[in-house]
Design a protein around this motif. Structure first.
Motif, PDB file in Angstrom:
ATOM      1  N   GLN A  46       0.777  -1.122   0.119  1.00 14.00           N
ATOM      2  CA  GLN A  46      -0.021   0.015   0.222  1.00 14.00           C
ATOM      3  C   GLN A  46       0.833   1.281  -0.045  1.00 14.00           C
ATOM      4  N   GLU A  47       1.957   1.275   0.547  1.00 11.39           N
ATOM      5  CA  GLU A  47       2.934   2.328   0.647  1.00 11.39           C
ATOM      6  C   GLU A  47       3.489   2.663  -0.845  1.00 11.39           C
ATOM      7  N   LEU A  48       3.736   1.468  -1.475  1.00 13.85           N
ATOM      8  CA  LEU A  48       4.342   1.792  -2.931  1.00 13.85           C
ATOM      9  C   LEU A  48       3.101   2.249  -3.756  1.00 13.85           C
ATOM     10  N   LEU A  49       2.007   1.841  -3.604  1.00 15.54           N
ATOM     11  CA  LEU A  49       0.774   2.530  -4.295  1.00 15.54           C
ATOM     12  C   LEU A  49       0.461   3.806  -3.967  1.00 15.54           C
ATOM     13  N   ASP A  50       0.554   4.249  -2.870  1.00 12.65           N
ATOM     14  CA  ASP A  50       0.428   5.588  -2.347  1.00 12.65           C
ATOM     15  C   ASP A  50       1.461   6.569  -2.892  1.00 12.65           C
ATOM     16  N   ALA A  51       2.713   5.808  -2.916  1.00 13.08           N
ATOM     17  CA  ALA A  51       3.840   6.656  -3.414  1.00 13.08           C
ATOM     18  C   ALA A  51       3.760   6.884  -4.785  1.00 13.08           C
ATOM     19  N   ALA A  52       3.327   5.911  -5.570  1.00 10.87           N
ATOM     20  CA  ALA A  52       3.179   6.011  -6.996  1.00 10.87           C
ATOM     21  C   ALA A  52       2.018   6.826  -7.375  1.00 10.87           C
ATOM     22  N   ILE A  53       0.968   6.953  -6.580  1.00 11.54           N
ATOM     23  CA  ILE A  53      -0.041   7.901  -6.951  1.00 11.54           C
ATOM     24  C   ILE A  53       0.438   9.465  -6.883  1.00 11.54           C
ATOM     25  N   ASP A  54       1.359   9.671  -5.719  1.00 16.93           N
ATOM     26  CA  ASP A  54       2.014  10.768  -5.563  1.00 16.93           C
ATOM     27  C   ASP A  54       2.983  11.095  -6.685  1.00 16.93           C
ATOM     28  N   VAL A  55       3.691  10.467  -7.159  1.00 20.49           N
ATOM     29  CA  VAL A  55       4.794  10.451  -8.064  1.00 20.49           C
ATOM     30  C   VAL A  55       4.205  10.799  -9.451  1.00 20.49           C
ATOM     31  N   PHE A  56       3.048   9.800  -9.986  1.00 12.73           N
ATOM     32  CA  PHE A  56       2.429   9.967 -11.069  1.00 12.73           C
ATOM     33  C   PHE A  56       1.774  11.386 -11.221  1.00 12.73           C
ATOM     34  N   CYS A  57       1.074  11.789 -10.273  1.00 12.05           N
ATOM     35  CA  CYS A  57       0.534  13.091 -10.223  1.00 12.05           C
ATOM     36  C   CYS A  57       1.555  14.154 -10.208  1.00 12.05           C
ATOM     37  N   SER A  93      -2.770  -2.107 -11.014  1.00 14.55           N
ATOM     38  CA  SER A  93      -3.259  -2.377  -9.635  1.00 14.55           C
ATOM     39  C   SER A  93      -4.123  -1.128  -9.216  1.00 14.55           C
ATOM     40  N   ILE A  94      -3.267  -0.048  -9.371  1.00 15.06           N
ATOM     41  CA  ILE A  94      -4.101   1.342  -8.686  1.00 15.06           C
ATOM     42  C   ILE A  94      -5.522   1.296  -9.461  1.00 15.06           C
ATOM     43  N   MET A  95      -5.501   0.842 -10.782  1.00 12.81           N
ATOM     44  CA  MET A  95      -6.836   0.854 -11.474  1.00 12.81           C
ATOM     45  C   MET A  95      -7.763  -0.152 -11.200  1.00 12.81           C
ATOM     46  N   ASP A  96      -7.280  -1.169 -10.592  1.00 14.74           N
ATOM     47  CA  ASP A  96      -8.201  -2.300 -10.190  1.00 14.74           C
ATOM     48  C   ASP A  96      -8.773  -1.877  -8.789  1.00 14.74           C
ATOM     49  N   ARG A 139      -9.102  12.039  -4.180  1.00 19.63           N
ATOM     50  CA  ARG A 139      -9.099  13.061  -5.208  1.00 19.63           C
ATOM     51  C   ARG A 139      -7.934  12.760  -6.187  1.00 19.63           C
ATOM     52  N   LYS A 140      -6.541  12.616  -5.462  1.00 13.87           N
ATOM     53  CA  LYS A 140      -5.439  12.753  -6.201  1.00 13.87           C
ATOM     54  C   LYS A 140      -5.394  11.626  -7.141  1.00 13.87           C
ATOM     55  N   LEU A 141      -6.120  10.156  -6.523  1.00 16.89           N
ATOM     56  CA  LEU A 141      -6.193   8.942  -7.441  1.00 16.89           C
ATOM     57  C   LEU A 141      -7.128   9.357  -8.593  1.00 16.89           C
ATOM     58  N   ALA A 142      -8.256   9.673  -8.391  1.00 21.69           N
ATOM     59  CA  ALA A 142      -9.352  10.198  -9.239  1.00 21.69           C
ATOM     60  C   ALA A 142      -8.504  10.982 -10.407  1.00 21.69           C
ATOM     61  N   LEU A 143      -7.824  11.975 -10.146  1.00 25.82           N
ATOM     62  CA  LEU A 143      -7.490  12.975 -11.165  1.00 25.82           C
ATOM     63  C   LEU A 143      -6.234  12.127 -11.981  1.00 25.82           C
ATOM     64  N   LEU A 144      -5.484  11.299 -11.387  1.00 28.61           N
ATOM     65  CA  LEU A 144      -4.466  10.733 -12.038  1.00 28.61           C
ATOM     66  C   LEU A 144      -4.965   9.997 -13.092  1.00 28.61           C
ATOM     67  N   LEU A 145      -6.171   9.284 -12.763  1.00 26.77           N
ATOM     68  CA  LEU A 145      -6.793   8.255 -13.736  1.00 26.77           C
ATOM     69  C   LEU A 145      -7.281   8.816 -14.792  1.00 26.77           C
ATOM     70  N   LEU A 146      -8.152   9.986 -14.504  1.00 25.06           N
ATOM     71  CA  LEU A 146      -8.731  10.883 -15.573  1.00 25.06           C
ATOM     72  C   LEU A 146      -7.730  11.467 -16.413  1.00 25.06           C
ATOM     73  N   ARG A 147      -6.564  11.867 -15.702  1.00 25.27           N
ATOM     74  CA  ARG A 147      -5.687  12.532 -16.775  1.00 25.27           C
ATOM     75  C   ARG A 147      -4.687  11.762 -17.432  1.00 25.27           C
ATOM     76  N   ARG A 159      -9.049  -0.706 -20.739  1.00 25.46           N
ATOM     77  CA  ARG A 159      -9.582  -0.914 -19.405  1.00 25.46           C
ATOM     78  C   ARG A 159     -10.333   0.185 -18.727  1.00 25.46           C
ATOM     79  N   VAL A 160      -9.823   1.517 -18.790  1.00 16.85           N
ATOM     80  CA  VAL A 160     -10.789   2.483 -18.384  1.00 16.85           C
ATOM     81  C   VAL A 160     -12.023   2.520 -19.032  1.00 16.85           C
ATOM     82  N   ASN A 161     -12.101   2.360 -20.369  1.00 16.74           N
ATOM     83  CA  ASN A 161     -13.344   2.341 -20.911  1.00 16.74           C
ATOM     84  C   ASN A 161     -14.223   1.161 -20.656  1.00 16.74           C
ATOM     85  N   GLU A 162     -13.588  -0.033 -20.229  1.00 14.42           N
ATOM     86  CA  GLU A 162     -14.324  -1.118 -19.811  1.00 14.42           C
ATOM     87  C   GLU A 162     -14.985  -0.882 -18.410  1.00 14.42           C
TER      88      GLU A 162
END
Length: 234
Positions: A46-57, A93-96, A139-147, A159-162
């Protein structure tokens, strides 16, 4: 017949008792240790997932490196590869997890189908409100996937369209139910469901990007649900 001295017999008896006692202790401790190991592993993941969201954003998916993610998480690259095969596996995994969280907001409504139009409208508002609360919390996760979703690659965009189609499928299911029960007019529920999801996505995008917080989410939800039920009619 083998003779055994009393001292040897006592020693063997003590060893047997110790072995039994040790075995019992292991049987008790081992599951606890396994649970602790599992919890520790999940916490690191989970720490890796959270870190990835921050870095990707901050940097965008394509400009982010695994070294950026592990530095943010405070772990080594070896730890990263024990949890994920690649950066792409990580964003999958973030998307799932995001999809499971969002779709899960409609579980109650699916199990407890409304009995009339008023219950249907109220259940719709409650489900959308729960989804909005989840989006606000992530919010950051949602914005990340939308962008970033359209930029990762075509497979990820699909996958997003699905996921959007799953939402449309849920909407069509509820519409079919309402039409069958007589508290919604007959319509092409598949087409209307896609329109509802598209309208919802546009408003979600505007709301998430509204850093001034001028959008009243409760008013937005009421307007969306009333429009879905009443249309433009006076």
């Amino acid at each position: 017949m083998r003779l055994t001295s009393p001292s040897v017999s006592i020693s063997l008896e003590l060893l047997t008792r110790c072995a039994v006692k040790h075995g019992r202790r292991q049987a008790t401790v081992s599951p606890l240790r396994k649970q602790r190991d599992f919890d520790r592993k999940e916490s690191t993941r989970q720490e890796l997932l959270d870190a990835a969201i921050d870095v990707f954003c901050d940097k965008g998916y394509h400009f982010s490196l695994i070294s950026d993610i592990v530095t943010k998480a405070g772990v080594g690259q070896g730890t990263f590869y024990r949890h994920f095969k690649s950066k792409r596996d990580l964003i999958d995994s973030i998307m799932d997890e995001f999809g499971r969280m969002m779709l899960g907001q409609f579980d109650f409504m699916t199990v407890h189908l409304p009995a009339n139009a008023d219950e249907y409208r109220e259940a719709s508002k409650n489900a959308i409100q729960a989804m909005a609360t989840l989006l606000e919390k992530n919010r950051k996760l949602a914005l990340l996937l939308l962008r970033e979703a359209p930029t990762v690659d075509r497979d990820f965009e699909q996958r997003v369209n699905e996921l959007y189609n799953q939402f449309a499928g849920l909407a069509a299911f509820y519409l079919d139910y309402a039409v069958d029960r007589g508290f919604a007019r007959p319509c092409n529920t598949t087409m209307v469901a896609q329109a509802i999801v598209g309208m919802g996505l546009r408003h979600i995008n505007l709301w998430l990007h509204d850093e001034t917080n001028r959008t009243d989410i409760h008013e937005l939800i009421n307007e969306l649900v009333d429009f879905a039920f009443l249309g433009f009619g006076a």
